[in-house]
Design a protein around this motif. Sequence first.
Motif, PDB file in Angstrom:
ATOM      1  N   THR A  11       0.832  -1.205   0.000  1.00  0.00           N
ATOM      2  CA  THR A  11       0.000   0.000   0.000  1.00  0.00           C
ATOM      3  C   THR A  11       0.863   1.251   0.000  1.00  0.00           C
ATOM      4  OG1 THR A  11      -1.715  -1.203   1.207  1.00  0.00           O
ATOM      5  CG2 THR A  11      -1.870   1.205   1.202  1.00  0.00           C
ATOM      6  N   ILE A  12       1.928   1.248   0.785  1.00  0.00           N
ATOM      7  CA  ILE A  12       2.840   2.398   0.810  1.00  0.00           C
ATOM      8  C   ILE A  12       3.415   2.631  -0.584  1.00  0.00           C
ATOM      9  CG2 ILE A  12       5.018   3.296   1.726  1.00  0.00           C
ATOM     10  CD1 ILE A  12       4.397   1.650   4.294  1.00  0.00           C
ATOM     11  N   ARG A  13       3.918   1.578  -1.207  1.00  0.00           N
ATOM     12  CA  ARG A  13       4.488   1.667  -2.552  1.00  0.00           C
ATOM     13  C   ARG A  13       3.454   2.209  -3.537  1.00  0.00           C
ATOM     14  NH1 ARG A  13       3.983  -0.972  -7.097  1.00  0.00           N
ATOM     15  NH2 ARG A  13       5.728  -1.140  -8.547  1.00  0.00           N
ATOM     16  N   SER A  14       2.238   1.681  -3.464  1.00  0.00           N
ATOM     17  CA  SER A  14       1.179   2.094  -4.383  1.00  0.00           C
ATOM     18  C   SER A  14       0.834   3.573  -4.238  1.00  0.00           C
ATOM     19  CB  SER A  14      -0.062   1.236  -4.147  1.00  0.00           C
ATOM     20  OG  SER A  14      -1.116   1.651  -4.980  1.00  0.00           O
ATOM     21  N   LEU A  15       0.749   4.063  -3.010  1.00  0.00           N
ATOM     22  CA  LEU A  15       0.432   5.473  -2.780  1.00  0.00           C
ATOM     23  C   LEU A  15       1.533   6.389  -3.328  1.00  0.00           C
ATOM     24  CD1 LEU A  15      -1.104   5.264   0.801  1.00  0.00           C
ATOM     25  CD2 LEU A  15      -2.301   5.917  -1.309  1.00  0.00           C
ATOM     26  N   LEU A  16       2.789   6.005  -3.129  1.00  0.00           N
ATOM     27  CA  LEU A  16       3.900   6.810  -3.648  1.00  0.00           C
ATOM     28  C   LEU A  16       3.914   6.812  -5.182  1.00  0.00           C
ATOM     29  CD1 LEU A  16       6.618   5.619  -1.143  1.00  0.00           C
ATOM     30  CD2 LEU A  16       5.670   7.930  -1.262  1.00  0.00           C
ATOM     31  N   LEU A  17       3.732   5.642  -5.779  1.00  0.00           N
ATOM     32  CA  LEU A  17       3.741   5.538  -7.235  1.00  0.00           C
ATOM     33  C   LEU A  17       2.566   6.294  -7.849  1.00  0.00           C
ATOM     34  CD1 LEU A  17       5.047   4.422  -9.783  1.00  0.00           C
ATOM     35  CD2 LEU A  17       3.824   2.263  -9.378  1.00  0.00           C
ATOM     36  N   THR A  18       1.410   6.223  -7.235  1.00  0.00           N
ATOM     37  CA  THR A  18       0.242   6.971  -7.719  1.00  0.00           C
ATOM     38  C   THR A  18       0.518   8.475  -7.687  1.00  0.00           C
ATOM     39  OG1 THR A  18      -1.274   5.240  -7.028  1.00  0.00           O
ATOM     40  CG2 THR A  18      -2.205   7.452  -7.290  1.00  0.00           C
ATOM     41  N   GLN A  19       1.127   8.950  -6.615  1.00  0.00           N
ATOM     42  CA  GLN A  19       1.481  10.373  -6.516  1.00  0.00           C
ATOM     43  C   GLN A  19       2.452  10.764  -7.629  1.00  0.00           C
ATOM     44  OE1 GLN A  19       0.240  12.772  -4.919  1.00  0.00           O
ATOM     45  NE2 GLN A  19       1.770  14.314  -4.433  1.00  0.00           N
ATOM     46  N   LEU A  20       3.469   9.945  -7.869  1.00  0.00           N
ATOM     47  CA  LEU A  20       4.440  10.239  -8.925  1.00  0.00           C
ATOM     48  C   LEU A  20       3.760  10.284 -10.290  1.00  0.00           C
ATOM     49  CD1 LEU A  20       7.385  10.681  -9.787  1.00  0.00           C
ATOM     50  CD2 LEU A  20       7.587   8.176  -9.957  1.00  0.00           C
ATOM     51  N   ARG A  21       2.852   9.376 -10.535  1.00  0.00           N
ATOM     52  CA  ARG A  21       2.196   9.307 -11.851  1.00  0.00           C
ATOM     53  C   ARG A  21       1.300  10.499 -12.130  1.00  0.00           C
ATOM     54  NH1 ARG A  21       1.862   2.762 -12.308  1.00  0.00           N
ATOM     55  NH2 ARG A  21       3.833   2.612 -13.465  1.00  0.00           N
ATOM     56  N   THR A  22       0.977  11.294 -11.118  1.00  0.00           N
ATOM     57  CA  THR A  22       0.207  12.524 -11.381  1.00  0.00           C
ATOM     58  C   THR A  22       1.014  13.515 -12.209  1.00  0.00           C
ATOM     59  OG1 THR A  22       0.887  13.672  -9.347  1.00  0.00           O
ATOM     60  CG2 THR A  22      -1.115  12.310  -9.230  1.00  0.00           C
ATOM     61  N   ALA A  23       2.335  13.352 -12.232  1.00  0.00           N
ATOM     62  CA  ALA A  23       3.198  14.274 -12.980  1.00  0.00           C
ATOM     63  C   ALA A  23       3.707  13.671 -14.286  1.00  0.00           C
ATOM     64  CB  ALA A  23       4.382  14.688 -12.110  1.00  0.00           C
ATOM     65  N   ALA A  24       3.148  12.563 -14.728  1.00  0.00           N
ATOM     66  CA  ALA A  24       3.640  11.897 -15.940  1.00  0.00           C
ATOM     67  C   ALA A  24       3.633  12.839 -17.140  1.00  0.00           C
ATOM     68  CB  ALA A  24       2.826  10.642 -16.237  1.00  0.00           C
ATOM     69  N   GLY A  25       2.651  13.706 -17.237  1.00  0.00           N
ATOM     70  CA  GLY A  25       2.592  14.646 -18.354  1.00  0.00           C
ATOM     71  C   GLY A  25       3.757  15.622 -18.363  1.00  0.00           C
ATOM     72  N   GLU A  26       4.303  15.930 -17.200  1.00  0.00           N
ATOM     73  CA  GLU A  26       5.429  16.869 -17.090  1.00  0.00           C
ATOM     74  C   GLU A  26       6.786  16.190 -17.150  1.00  0.00           C
ATOM     75  OE1 GLU A  26       5.097  19.989 -13.972  1.00  0.00           O
ATOM     76  OE2 GLU A  26       3.211  18.952 -13.520  1.00  0.00           O
ATOM     77  N   ILE A  27       6.889  14.986 -16.599  1.00  0.00           N
ATOM     78  CA  ILE A  27       8.206  14.367 -16.481  1.00  0.00           C
ATOM     79  C   ILE A  27       8.438  13.218 -17.457  1.00  0.00           C
ATOM     80  CG2 ILE A  27       8.430  15.069 -14.076  1.00  0.00           C
ATOM     81  CD1 ILE A  27       7.923  12.141 -13.279  1.00  0.00           C
ATOM     82  N   GLY A  28       7.389  12.728 -18.115  1.00  0.00           N
ATOM     83  CA  GLY A  28       7.550  11.658 -19.092  1.00  0.00           C
ATOM     84  C   GLY A  28       7.176  10.294 -18.552  1.00  0.00           C
ATOM     85  N   THR A  29       7.503   9.275 -19.310  1.00  0.00           N
ATOM     86  CA  THR A  29       7.167   7.895 -18.975  1.00  0.00           C
ATOM     87  C   THR A  29       7.736   7.509 -17.611  1.00  0.00           C
ATOM     88  OG1 THR A  29       7.178   7.306 -21.308  1.00  0.00           O
ATOM     89  CG2 THR A  29       7.397   5.497 -19.743  1.00  0.00           C
ATOM     90  N   ILE A  30       6.903   6.835 -16.818  1.00  0.00           N
ATOM     91  CA  ILE A  30       7.316   6.359 -15.496  1.00  0.00           C
ATOM     92  C   ILE A  30       7.240   4.840 -15.515  1.00  0.00           C
ATOM     93  CG2 ILE A  30       6.771   6.324 -13.037  1.00  0.00           C
ATOM     94  CD1 ILE A  30       5.417   9.145 -13.616  1.00  0.00           C
ATOM     95  N   VAL A  31       8.352   4.206 -15.212  1.00  0.00           N
ATOM     96  CA  VAL A  31       8.446   2.750 -15.213  1.00  0.00           C
ATOM     97  C   VAL A  31       8.744   2.303 -13.786  1.00  0.00           C
ATOM     98  CG1 VAL A  31       9.655   0.768 -16.167  1.00  0.00           C
ATOM     99  CG2 VAL A  31       9.384   2.837 -17.558  1.00  0.00           C
ATOM    100  N   ALA A  32       7.892   1.436 -13.253  1.00  0.00           N
ATOM    101  CA  ALA A  32       8.127   0.919 -11.904  1.00  0.00           C
ATOM    102  C   ALA A  32       9.008  -0.320 -11.977  1.00  0.00           C
ATOM    103  CB  ALA A  32       6.798   0.582 -11.227  1.00  0.00           C
ATOM    104  N   GLU A  33       9.621  -0.663 -10.836  1.00  0.00           N
ATOM    105  CA  GLU A  33      10.476  -1.839 -10.790  1.00  0.00           C
ATOM    106  C   GLU A  33       9.722  -3.053 -11.320  1.00  0.00           C
ATOM    107  OE1 GLU A  33       8.662  -0.464  -8.255  1.00  0.00           O
ATOM    108  OE2 GLU A  33       9.527  -1.199  -6.394  1.00  0.00           O
TER     109      GLU A  33
END
Length: 137
Positions: free
Chosen positions: A5-27
Amino acid sequence: MDITTIRSLLLTQLRTAAGEIGTIVAENETFNAKNRAHWNRFTFTPIETSVETTGATPWTRIGGFATISIFEPKGTGVDSLYARAETVKSLFKASTVLGAEPDFVHVEKSWSEGTIEEDVWTQVQVLVRCYAFVQAI
């Protein structure tokens, strides 16, 4: 609350900026960088778990580090790289709280580390230290 759940919440927050920072690939996700496009890798590492007490109720504190590696094609300069690092850090400012009751993740701090030159990529890493509390039974 658990590590997933911790990992999911952090990754979800990061993905809110995908339009600004580009493709996000998780481990463990498959990704093939094409056309020298910039991209980002997310990794979560659980760290210490401890028991905290205030009053009669003990709480388990679960700590973690998120590492966001930001990649830019080598030879394209670092301005975009640093701008993307600042965007990521702004998502994880100290005292940011992610999630909803009962699953909250608290961001302790975020910072970036120096650039790393690789064969075809230049990267900078943003590190996020976070923790969550679970009532110990």
